[in-house]
Design a protein around this motif. Structure first.
Motif, PDB file in Angstrom:
ATOM      1  N   UNK A  41      -0.029 -34.758  14.949  1.00 20.66           N
ATOM      2  CA  UNK A  41      -0.316 -33.992  16.155  1.00 20.66           C
ATOM      3  C   UNK A  41      -0.523 -34.883  17.373  1.00 20.66           C
ATOM      4  N   UNK A  42      -0.958 -36.108  17.144  1.00 24.21           N
ATOM      5  CA  UNK A  42      -1.124 -36.995  18.294  1.00 24.21           C
ATOM      6  C   UNK A  42       0.232 -37.419  18.844  1.00 24.21           C
ATOM      7  N   UNK A  89       2.808 -35.584  18.657  1.00 22.16           N
ATOM      8  CA  UNK A  89       3.261 -34.381  19.351  1.00 22.16           C
ATOM      9  C   UNK A  89       2.738 -34.368  20.792  1.00 22.16           C
ATOM     10  N   UNK A 103      -7.061 -34.952  19.601  1.00 22.31           N
ATOM     11  CA  UNK A 103      -5.861 -34.126  19.724  1.00 22.31           C
ATOM     12  C   UNK A 103      -6.161 -32.953  20.631  1.00 22.31           C
ATOM     13  N   UNK A 135      -6.804 -35.875   6.862  1.00 24.08           N
ATOM     14  CA  UNK A 135      -6.986 -35.611   8.286  1.00 24.08           C
ATOM     15  C   UNK A 135      -6.386 -36.732   9.125  1.00 24.08           C
ATOM     16  N   UNK A 136      -6.424 -37.938   8.622  1.00 27.47           N
ATOM     17  CA  UNK A 136      -5.802 -39.040   9.344  1.00 27.47           C
ATOM     18  C   UNK A 136      -4.301 -38.812   9.467  1.00 27.47           C
ATOM     19  N   UNK A 168     -10.655 -37.271   4.276  1.00 29.36           N
ATOM     20  CA  UNK A 168     -10.547 -38.039   5.520  1.00 29.36           C
ATOM     21  C   UNK A 168      -9.128 -38.577   5.691  1.00 29.36           C
ATOM     22  N   UNK A 201      -9.937 -28.008  14.222  1.00 28.88           N
ATOM     23  CA  UNK A 201      -8.562 -27.831  13.738  1.00 28.88           C
ATOM     24  C   UNK A 201      -8.100 -26.387  13.750  1.00 28.88           C
ATOM     25  N   UNK A 218      -2.761 -35.854   9.388  1.00 31.71           N
ATOM     26  CA  UNK A 218      -2.553 -34.757  10.341  1.00 31.71           C
ATOM     27  C   UNK A 218      -2.707 -35.254  11.772  1.00 31.71           C
ATOM     28  N   UNK A 219      -3.659 -36.162  11.960  1.00 27.17           N
ATOM     29  CA  UNK A 219      -3.882 -36.717  13.296  1.00 27.17           C
ATOM     30  C   UNK A 219      -2.628 -37.398  13.816  1.00 27.17           C
ATOM     31  N   UNK A 275     -13.052 -39.654  11.733  1.00 26.04           N
ATOM     32  CA  UNK A 275     -12.346 -38.395  11.487  1.00 26.04           C
ATOM     33  C   UNK A 275     -12.633 -37.404  12.600  1.00 26.04           C
ATOM     34  N   UNK A 301     -10.885 -38.597  16.015  1.00 30.78           N
ATOM     35  CA  UNK A 301      -9.428 -38.420  16.080  1.00 30.78           C
ATOM     36  C   UNK A 301      -9.074 -36.938  16.105  1.00 30.78           C
TER      37      UNK A 301
END
Lengths: 121, 372
Positions: free
Chosen positions: A73-74, A76, B162, A66-67, A63, B312, A69-70, B155, B158
């Motif tokens: 990309x957010x 971006x 995106x 992924x946070x 988790x 993803x 990565x968020x 998770x 979010x």
């Protein structure tokens, strides 16, 4: 006051209305609901038996990844919004530049994918 | 700006809020009726004609339910988490234009609570803030099922946020504005669905996931997590979560209509001005809300790794790739036909990857009898 502030004022008013609604229903509920305190009843949920183990479960470390990565990309996506509005004035150069920007992120995603960061198992 | 403007804002906000609450009651009732019909049941039919008053009866019932406050719950965060969840859910609706203009005398009232110039960003921001309500509710309950549900939910939300953010950018490219009213007005000649099929599909899938609805309802997967983040909530606190969830469905549908289906516009927009537009808007939104019910009745729940894979490895790359394609077509002025054709092809790819290709090899009882 310009329209700009009027619109945000309307948002604030709606926010206040919802807050009042929430607090009002809480108050009404406090008047109507039964109050019979019981230690067993106020224990956390478990299907009929006493809860076993800690109340806190340690979540999977994925988790956290992924946070991260968020965030990448957010941010971006956030950069893309102003570009999307003005790119018609900026011309071909802006499109090419944004393609390069997206391509870099695309390779970033492909790299994460290749390193099996995106796999859950 | 004089006192009349203040009155107009107040009246608009209060009327909208009351109508939204009424709408929520209808949406909940309609969901129960539609799902019941799809499952060959009757659904609510006791409270009022066709069970129409069922939602109101349920709401009143919740006022008489005891406040269960778990001993291990956080004293402050636990009670306010439902409000943190409900506020952004309603605020997101402020940017939805549900009609054009209402002219009384020389005054023009826009049929929208707030025409913010960054409306679309505001909508996305409210979607992000909604994650706080869920995460805090799960964390503050002091119980393991809500905690797991909340972490899963955060998770998921979010990740799909995106995808949703990327899917609306091509629309902004075409409209040239972030104001939702401006986006609707830019669709006067052609609805954006015509050129933006992949964007629309990504938006729709991400929207269902954002609402934590089936088939993406893992945060509240009742077979494993009891009820997810709101397991420990009862009475009015639960009601606020419930309202927030349905409000998200309404808002996501309304924004889908705004971005891709021309908002309030329809044939004969000058008839019965301006309420005709409102009717069009409500009709289109109702179609999308129905789609939410239909999806829930049709698809089985995904596994968590499948859920993350869809987001993803599939929605985000396609969303990212589609942005430069739309931009290039738009700026090099290639005929729109090319874009529509490319859109249809990518759309078919999207659908073919999402829809189950193999039928499950489980026989029903009757089939088993006939084959045996």
């Amino acid at each position: 006051m310009s329209d700009y502030y009027v619109n945000y004022a309307a948002v604030a008013v709606l926010g206040a209305v919802i807050l009042l609604f929430g607090l009002g229903t809480f108050a009404g509920w406090a008047l109507l609901r039964p109050k019979r305190w019981n230690k067993e009843k106020n224990a956390i949920y478990e299907c009929g038996i006493d809860a076993v183990g800690e109340q806190w479960k340690q979540p999977n470390v994925r988790y956290y990844i992924f946070a991260f990565l968020f965030v990448v990309f957010d941010v971006e996506a956030l950069f893309l919004f102003p570009w999307a509005i003005t790119y018609q004035k900026l011309g071909v150069y802006a499109v090419v530049e944004m393609v390069v920007f997206i391509a870099i992120l695309f390779f970033g995603l492909a790299y994460a994918w290749g390193r099996k960061v995106l796999d859950w198992a | 700006m004089d006192w009349l403007d203040v009155v107009i804002i107040l009246v608009k906000v209060v009327v909208c809020f009351l109508l939204l609450n009424l709408l929520l009651a209808v949406v909940v009732w309609a969901e129960r009726k539609v799902i019941a019909d799809m499952q060959s049941r009757i659904g609510p039919n006791r409270a009022g004609p066709y069970g129409l008053l069922q939602s109101i009866a349920d709401g009143l019932k919740l006022f008489t339910k005891e406040d269960i406050f778990p001993l291990s719950a956080d004293r402050i965060v636990y009670p306010i988490a439902p409000i943190i969840s409900a506020v952004p859910a309603f605020l997101a609706f402020t940017v939805v234009p549900f009609g054009n203009m209402l002219s009384i005398g020389h005054r023009h009232i826009t049929l929208q609570i707030a025409d913010i110039n960054v409306g679309l960003l505001f909508f996305l921001a409210m979607g992000s803030i909604a994650v706080y309500g869920v995460a805090l509710a799960g964390w503050s309950s002091g119980s393991k099922y809500p905690l797991i549900g909340a972490v899963r939910s955060s998770a998921q939300m979010i990740s799909y946020e995106i995808a949703m953010g990327l899917s609306v950018i091509p629309v902004v490219l075409y409209a040239g504005t972030l104001s939702t009213r401006g986006i609707v007005l830019a669709q006067q000649h052609m609805w954006f669905i015509g050129a933006q099929i992949p964007s629309f599909l990504i938006y729709l899938i991400a929207g269902v996931a954002e609402c934590n609805r089936a088939p993406f309802d893992l945060p509240e997967a009742e077979t494993e997590l009891v009820a997810g983040f709101h397991t420990e909530y009862s009475g009015i606190k639960f009601m606020l979560f419930f309202m927030a969830e349905y409000m998200h469905i309404v808002t996501i549908s309304a924004i889908a209509v705004t971005l891709f289906f021309g908002g309030w516009m329809g044939p004969h927009p000058n008839f019965l001005v301006p309420l005709w537009g409102v009717l069009w808007f409500l009709g289109k939104t109702a179609a999308f809300v129905f789609l939410f019910y239909w999806v829930r009745a049709s698809f089985p729940r995904l596994r968590y790794d499948q859920l993350m894979n869809v987001g993803w490895k599939f929605l985000i790359p396609i969303g990212m790739a589609w942005i430069p394609i739309s931009a290039a077509v738009h700026i090099f002025d290639i005929r729109r036909v090319v874009l529509v054709g490319a859109g249809v092809i990518v759309g078919i790819i999207v659908l073919s990857l999402v829809l189950p290709t193999k039928k499950p090899e489980v026989l029903t009882e009757e089939e088993a009898k006939t084959t045996a």
